[in-house]
Scaffold this motif. Sequence first.
Motif, PDB file in Angstrom:
ATOM      1  N   HIS A   1       0.419  12.559  37.772  1.00 19.08           N
ATOM      2  CA  HIS A   1       0.615  11.449  36.833  1.00 19.08           C
ATOM      3  C   HIS A   1      -0.347  11.640  35.658  1.00 19.08           C
ATOM      4  CE1 HIS A   1       1.058   7.478  35.249  1.00 19.08           C
ATOM      5  NE2 HIS A   1       1.623   6.953  36.325  1.00 19.08           N
ATOM      6  N   PRO A   2       0.150  11.718  34.426  1.00 24.48           N
ATOM      7  CA  PRO A   2      -0.756  11.958  33.296  1.00 24.48           C
ATOM      8  C   PRO A   2      -1.656  10.772  32.957  1.00 24.48           C
ATOM      9  CG  PRO A   2       1.479  11.578  32.517  1.00 24.48           C
ATOM     10  CD  PRO A   2       1.563  11.673  34.012  1.00 24.48           C
ATOM     11  N   LEU A   3      -1.379   9.603  33.530  1.00 22.83           N
ATOM     12  CA  LEU A   3      -2.182   8.417  33.237  1.00 22.83           C
ATOM     13  C   LEU A   3      -3.042   7.973  34.412  1.00 22.83           C
ATOM     14  CD1 LEU A   3       0.586   6.307  31.414  1.00 22.83           C
ATOM     15  CD2 LEU A   3      -1.147   7.780  30.374  1.00 22.83           C
ATOM     16  N   SER A   4      -2.881   8.629  35.579  1.00 20.13           N
ATOM     17  CA  SER A   4      -3.616   8.202  36.768  1.00 20.13           C
ATOM     18  C   SER A   4      -3.793   9.386  37.710  1.00 20.13           C
ATOM     19  CB  SER A   4      -2.871   7.074  37.486  1.00 20.13           C
ATOM     20  OG  SER A   4      -3.470   6.803  38.739  1.00 20.13           O
ATOM     21  N   LYS A   5      -5.049   9.729  38.033  1.00 22.48           N
ATOM     22  CA  LYS A   5      -5.303  10.857  38.934  1.00 22.48           C
ATOM     23  C   LYS A   5      -4.916  10.551  40.376  1.00 22.48           C
ATOM     24  CE  LYS A   5     -10.161   9.567  39.746  1.00 22.48           C
ATOM     25  NZ  LYS A   5      -9.984   9.204  41.159  1.00 22.48           N
ATOM     26  N   ASP A   6      -4.651   9.271  40.676  1.00 23.65           N
ATOM     27  CA  ASP A   6      -4.331   8.873  42.052  1.00 23.65           C
ATOM     28  C   ASP A   6      -2.843   8.801  42.322  1.00 23.65           C
ATOM     29  OD1 ASP A   6      -7.064   8.537  42.670  1.00 23.65           O
ATOM     30  OD2 ASP A   6      -7.047   6.541  41.763  1.00 23.65           O
ATOM     31  N   HIS A   7      -2.009   9.134  41.336  1.00 26.91           N
ATOM     32  CA  HIS A   7      -0.576   8.936  41.505  1.00 26.91           C
ATOM     33  C   HIS A   7       0.217  10.157  41.039  1.00 26.91           C
ATOM     34  CE1 HIS A   7      -0.940   4.791  42.810  1.00 26.91           C
ATOM     35  NE2 HIS A   7      -1.835   4.609  41.854  1.00 26.91           N
ATOM     36  N   ILE A   8       1.521  10.096  41.297  1.00 27.37           N
ATOM     37  CA  ILE A   8       2.452  11.187  41.042  1.00 27.37           C
ATOM     38  C   ILE A   8       3.521  10.697  40.059  1.00 27.37           C
ATOM     39  CG2 ILE A   8       4.138  12.762  42.098  1.00 27.37           C
ATOM     40  CD1 ILE A   8       1.270  13.290  42.920  1.00 27.37           C
ATOM     41  N   MET A   9       3.988  11.605  39.238  1.00 34.47           N
ATOM     42  CA  MET A   9       5.100  11.323  38.339  1.00 34.47           C
ATOM     43  C   MET A   9       6.263  12.242  38.674  1.00 34.47           C
ATOM     44  SD  MET A   9       5.170  11.801  34.190  1.00 34.47           S
ATOM     45  CE  MET A   9       6.731  12.090  33.324  1.00 34.47           C
ATOM     46  N   ALA A  10       7.470  11.712  38.650  1.00 31.84           N
ATOM     47  CA  ALA A  10       8.677  12.511  38.873  1.00 31.84           C
ATOM     48  C   ALA A  10       9.725  12.114  37.845  1.00 31.84           C
ATOM     49  CB  ALA A  10       9.209  12.298  40.289  1.00 31.84           C
ATOM     50  N   VAL A  11      10.616  13.048  37.560  1.00 31.60           N
ATOM     51  CA  VAL A  11      11.705  12.793  36.624  1.00 31.60           C
ATOM     52  C   VAL A  11      13.015  13.265  37.247  1.00 31.60           C
ATOM     53  CG1 VAL A  11      12.718  13.415  34.395  1.00 31.60           C
ATOM     54  CG2 VAL A  11      10.279  12.894  34.545  1.00 31.60           C
ATOM     55  N   LEU A  12      14.028  12.402  37.191  1.00 29.19           N
ATOM     56  CA  LEU A  12      15.405  12.732  37.573  1.00 29.19           C
ATOM     57  C   LEU A  12      16.202  12.729  36.279  1.00 29.19           C
ATOM     58  CD1 LEU A  12      17.473  13.154  39.929  1.00 29.19           C
ATOM     59  CD2 LEU A  12      17.858  10.684  39.842  1.00 29.19           C
ATOM     60  N   LEU A  13      16.760  13.881  35.923  1.00 36.04           N
ATOM     61  CA  LEU A  13      17.268  14.056  34.564  1.00 36.04           C
ATOM     62  C   LEU A  13      18.620  14.751  34.559  1.00 36.04           C
ATOM     63  CD1 LEU A  13      16.394  13.845  31.509  1.00 36.04           C
ATOM     64  CD2 LEU A  13      15.531  16.178  31.761  1.00 36.04           C
ATOM     65  N   HIS A  14      19.557  14.173  33.808  1.00 31.47           N
ATOM     66  CA  HIS A  14      20.855  14.762  33.518  1.00 31.47           C
ATOM     67  C   HIS A  14      21.753  14.827  34.768  1.00 31.47           C
ATOM     68  CE1 HIS A  14      19.670  15.395  29.481  1.00 31.47           C
ATOM     69  NE2 HIS A  14      18.928  16.484  29.671  1.00 31.47           N
ATOM     70  N   GLY A  15      22.827  15.592  34.644  1.00 33.33           N
ATOM     71  CA  GLY A  15      23.837  15.619  35.680  1.00 33.33           C
ATOM     72  C   GLY A  15      24.757  14.417  35.565  1.00 33.33           C
ATOM     73  N   SER A  16      25.861  14.477  36.290  1.00 30.62           N
ATOM     74  CA  SER A  16      26.807  13.361  36.300  1.00 30.62           C
ATOM     75  C   SER A  16      26.215  12.182  37.060  1.00 30.62           C
ATOM     76  CB  SER A  16      28.123  13.796  36.952  1.00 30.62           C
ATOM     77  OG  SER A  16      28.944  12.674  37.217  1.00 30.62           O
ATOM     78  N   GLU A  17      26.336  10.995  36.495  1.00 28.85           N
ATOM     79  CA  GLU A  17      25.841   9.802  37.186  1.00 28.85           C
ATOM     80  C   GLU A  17      26.541   9.612  38.525  1.00 28.85           C
ATOM     81  OE1 GLU A  17      26.508   5.585  35.751  1.00 28.85           O
ATOM     82  OE2 GLU A  17      24.393   5.843  35.159  1.00 28.85           O
ATOM     83  N   ASN A  18      27.777  10.095  38.625  1.00 28.34           N
ATOM     84  CA  ASN A  18      28.525   9.960  39.878  1.00 28.34           C
ATOM     85  C   ASN A  18      27.941  10.802  41.006  1.00 28.34           C
ATOM     86  OD1 ASN A  18      30.365   8.216  38.654  1.00 28.34           O
ATOM     87  ND2 ASN A  18      31.674   9.912  37.983  1.00 28.34           N
ATOM     88  N   HIS A  19      27.139  11.808  40.658  1.00 35.97           N
ATOM     89  CA  HIS A  19      26.560  12.698  41.667  1.00 35.97           C
ATOM     90  C   HIS A  19      25.133  12.331  42.044  1.00 35.97           C
ATOM     91  CE1 HIS A  19      29.516  15.972  40.088  1.00 35.97           C
ATOM     92  NE2 HIS A  19      30.061  15.285  41.081  1.00 35.97           N
TER      93      HIS A  19
END
Length: 396
Positions: free
Chosen positions: A332-350
């Motif tokens: 996490h770029p704003l907190s050393k105690d946490h994690i950041m993840a990104v779910l990006l693109h692809g069909s919303e149906n999938h």
Amino acid sequence: GNGVRIDPTDGNWSEGLTSYVAEHHYQEMDSVEAGRQHRQQLLRNYATLVAPEEDFPLRRFSHRYSPLTKVIGYDKSAMVFHMLRQAVGDRAFQEGLRRLYVTRLHQETNWKDIQTAFEYASDSDLTWFFDQWLDRAGAPALWFEEIQTTVVSPQTHLVRGVLRQSPPFFRLQVPVALSSTTSSTVVNVAIDGPAAPFEITVREMPTRLAADPESHVFRRLAPEEIPTSINALRQEAPLLIIVPSDRISPVQQQTAATLARALGRSDMVIQREKDLAPDQMVTHDLVIMGVPEHPLLKHALQNKITLRPGGFDLNGQAYNADRNCFFGVWPHPLSKDHIMAVLLHGSENHQERIARKIPHYGRYSYLVFTETTNQVKGNWPTTASPLVHVWSTPPG
């Protein structure tokens, strides 16, 4: 576990031995490097999923009922058998396995019986080994200090240093490898307390010093040695899922709930990015469904993949946004105690089907799905270790 049965009163040795002589052996047959990478992943699993306060002795493992018990009963146990093999040698290790089968077939067998078989095969007293690795929780933490270089002659350099460990102290034989511009040398450093001094001579100028470069020793990795993985999202605290767009669709709501449930999160909050309170981003692990608007979060994403109209690039490969979905995790770029993840693109149906699959790839840092099929998986590289010393300038 079938022909030679488990004695349930003394823990379950079968899962670790099976993991070692099946999964690990398969990787070793592929290549030396594949075996090293497999062992390195076992150490990462332990460091990521077993908090020191939740650890327990291997002898207490009976069956797998959580990620933590799996890591101790399968991964740590496999590493213990690997270290046993390193301690007694390949021939005695194979003879110990054969003797265990011959003497214990169709009988309930405990860890003491295993110790007896390998002591007979190696003609050595292994009490210290089994006591240390079965009856104690935890793993050693190791690091280098006081690295000094002396030029013995124009062709020879002497490197001195100290290998240290934090208490409680383990009895270990740690391979230490020194490389130069033209050669390399490996010595085994015995440590049974807080520190073990060592010295190594090498021809030409030394370039890199590394302890246990092949990952033969079960130990707790330092944070900088662990690439952030999907497993790091497996926590009890609420998960904050952020939608950068103006509305949260029913499909996004369902995808978020499915992902949180698949990760074992006790609770999940989904909000539009524009509605977040100032402190929410820094007090939660984040999963962002899209490209974040916050400049630091967006910068963290762009450090990993290249965003472009109609898709993204990862490791030099271009992916189309319509068919390909990216999921990645990092600090996490704003907190050393946490994690950041990104779910990006692809069909919303999938995306809901993808969300259900993501935790099955828990050891990895990033994934790419084409429609709902995983096509790419990998870990972000690490660049530092307390057990590696690199000479940036010629020593003298």
